[in-house]
Design a protein around this motif. Structure first.
Motif, PDB file in Angstrom:
ATOM      1  N   LYS A 209      -7.934  -1.518   6.123  1.00  0.00           N
ATOM      2  CA  LYS A 209      -9.109  -1.185   5.632  1.00  0.00           C
ATOM      3  C   LYS A 209      -9.592  -2.329   4.431  1.00  0.00           C
ATOM      4  N   ILE A 210      -8.876  -3.145   4.219  1.00  0.00           N
ATOM      5  CA  ILE A 210      -9.149  -4.130   3.142  1.00  0.00           C
ATOM      6  C   ILE A 210     -10.090  -5.297   3.695  1.00  0.00           C
TER       7      ILE A 210
ATOM      8  N   TRP B 269       0.675  -1.038  -0.189  1.00  0.00           N
ATOM      9  CA  TRP B 269       0.179   0.020   0.151  1.00  0.00           C
ATOM     10  C   TRP B 269       0.929   1.318  -0.123  1.00  0.00           C
TER      11      TRP B 269
ATOM     12  N   ILE C 182      -5.198   0.357  -0.825  1.00  0.00           N
ATOM     13  CA  ILE C 182      -6.016   0.213   0.400  1.00  0.00           C
ATOM     14  C   ILE C 182      -4.946  -0.482   1.114  1.00  0.00           C
TER      15      ILE C 182
ATOM     16  N   THR D 229      -4.786  -0.782  -5.521  1.00  0.00           N
ATOM     17  CA  THR D 229      -5.876   0.138  -5.184  1.00  0.00           C
ATOM     18  C   THR D 229      -5.269   1.025  -4.184  1.00  0.00           C
TER      19      THR D 229
ATOM     20  N   MET E  40      -3.772  -4.630  -2.835  1.00  0.00           N
ATOM     21  CA  MET E  40      -3.411  -3.439  -2.105  1.00  0.00           C
ATOM     22  C   MET E  40      -2.530  -2.636  -3.181  1.00  0.00           C
TER      23      MET E  40
END
Length: 288
Positions: free
Chosen positions: A256-257, A200, A252, A250, A247
């Protein structure tokens, strides 16, 4: 009695000059080794640690020479009667930067050796005092003079030592060609490792640990994404691999995933790839 030709290789090796002498021979005799056609499109720039760097004047010939690489390496090593070259790298370049052509078509090296003073000449002469054969000693002496003179010319023109090794590099260049390749590969490996462990992370976060350009970051990230996507079809990907891929794509963060997000993104990726494969098969079938 032995001829100079018989004794020279062993003597050069003993003086630590064999590789420098053979590398210079490749540069001087390139047209003879490679042939006129190749020499008109590619010219040697340097030889370091067994890797020959060739400047090539167009992308088509870069691809063509890549296919011919094993044969070129064999030709060079056969000419030298030594396994000096183990690989060849190519770079786009104007051949006139590395060669000039006179009216007779012969190549002339642009950098000319500087003249050495009497103290420098005396020092080089002393370095060859272990050679008993006068002709052989003079030949080795002249090789040392040329090498010393070239280095002196480079230094006068602002060349400095590579940050990793003693090879002189042009102004504005921090690393020699080989060290630059190694440095870039180490940087890519470091970025890949960080993104694998923390997919991330953004460019701003990564660059705090590994100094890199945005292009280097995004190119490395793209390669890692493609590698993980291929893994979805090459093998049964585990949940961790799928989450890592999501991750990466995106941004993320782990807190949060969710599995629902992972399944949704992976499903879209597989669908797009399946459509791409179908279109490719259709185009291939239509062209028959």
């Amino acid at each position: 009695m032995f001829s100079v030709k018989d004794v020279l290789p062993g003597t050069l090796k003993a003086l630590g000059l064999a590789k420098r002498y053979n590398a210079q021979s490749v540069l001087v005799h390139w047209r003879e080794i490679a042939g006129d056609e190749i020499a008109s499109h590619a010219w040697p720039v340097s030889i370091q640690r067994g890797i020959l760097l060739l400047a090539v004047n167009n992308p088509v010939w870069s691809h063509h020479l890549l296919m011919l690489k094993p044969g070129i390496i064999d030709k060079i090593n056969t000419f030298l009667n030594e396994k000096l070259i183990i690989d060849i790298r190519f770079q786009a370049g104007d051949l006139r930067k590395y060669q000039n052509f006179g009216e007779d078509g012969d190549s002339v090296v642009i950098l000319q050796p500087a003249k050495l003073d009497s103290d420098e000449l005396a020092t080089l002469w002393r370095e060859t005092e272990s050679i008993k054969d006068d002709k052989l000693r003079k030949k080795c002496y002249y090789i040392l003079i040329k090498q010393k003179g070239l280095n002196k010319t480079k230094q006068k023109n602002g060349w400095q030592s590579c940050k990793r090794c003693s090879v002189l590099v042009p102004p504005g260049q921090s690393y020699c060609t080989i060290c630059s390749i190694e440095h870039k590969q180490e940087k890519i490996s470091s970025i890949t490792r960080l993104l694998t462990e923390a997919p991330w992370l953004t460019y701003q976060e990564i660059s705090q640990f590994v100094p890199c350009s945005p292009r280097e970051f995004h190119t490395t990230k793209k390669l890692l994404v493609h590698k993980l996507i291929r893994g979805l079809f090459d093998r049964a990907a585990d949940k961790l691999t799928e989450a890592t891929l999501v991750m990466l794509m995106t941004g993320i963060k782990p807190n949060k995933i969710t599995q629902e997000i992972v399944d949704h993104v992976i499903s879209k990726v597989k669908t797009r790839l399946a459509e791409k494969v179908r279109r490719k098969k259709y185009v291939s079938a239509s062209g028959r």
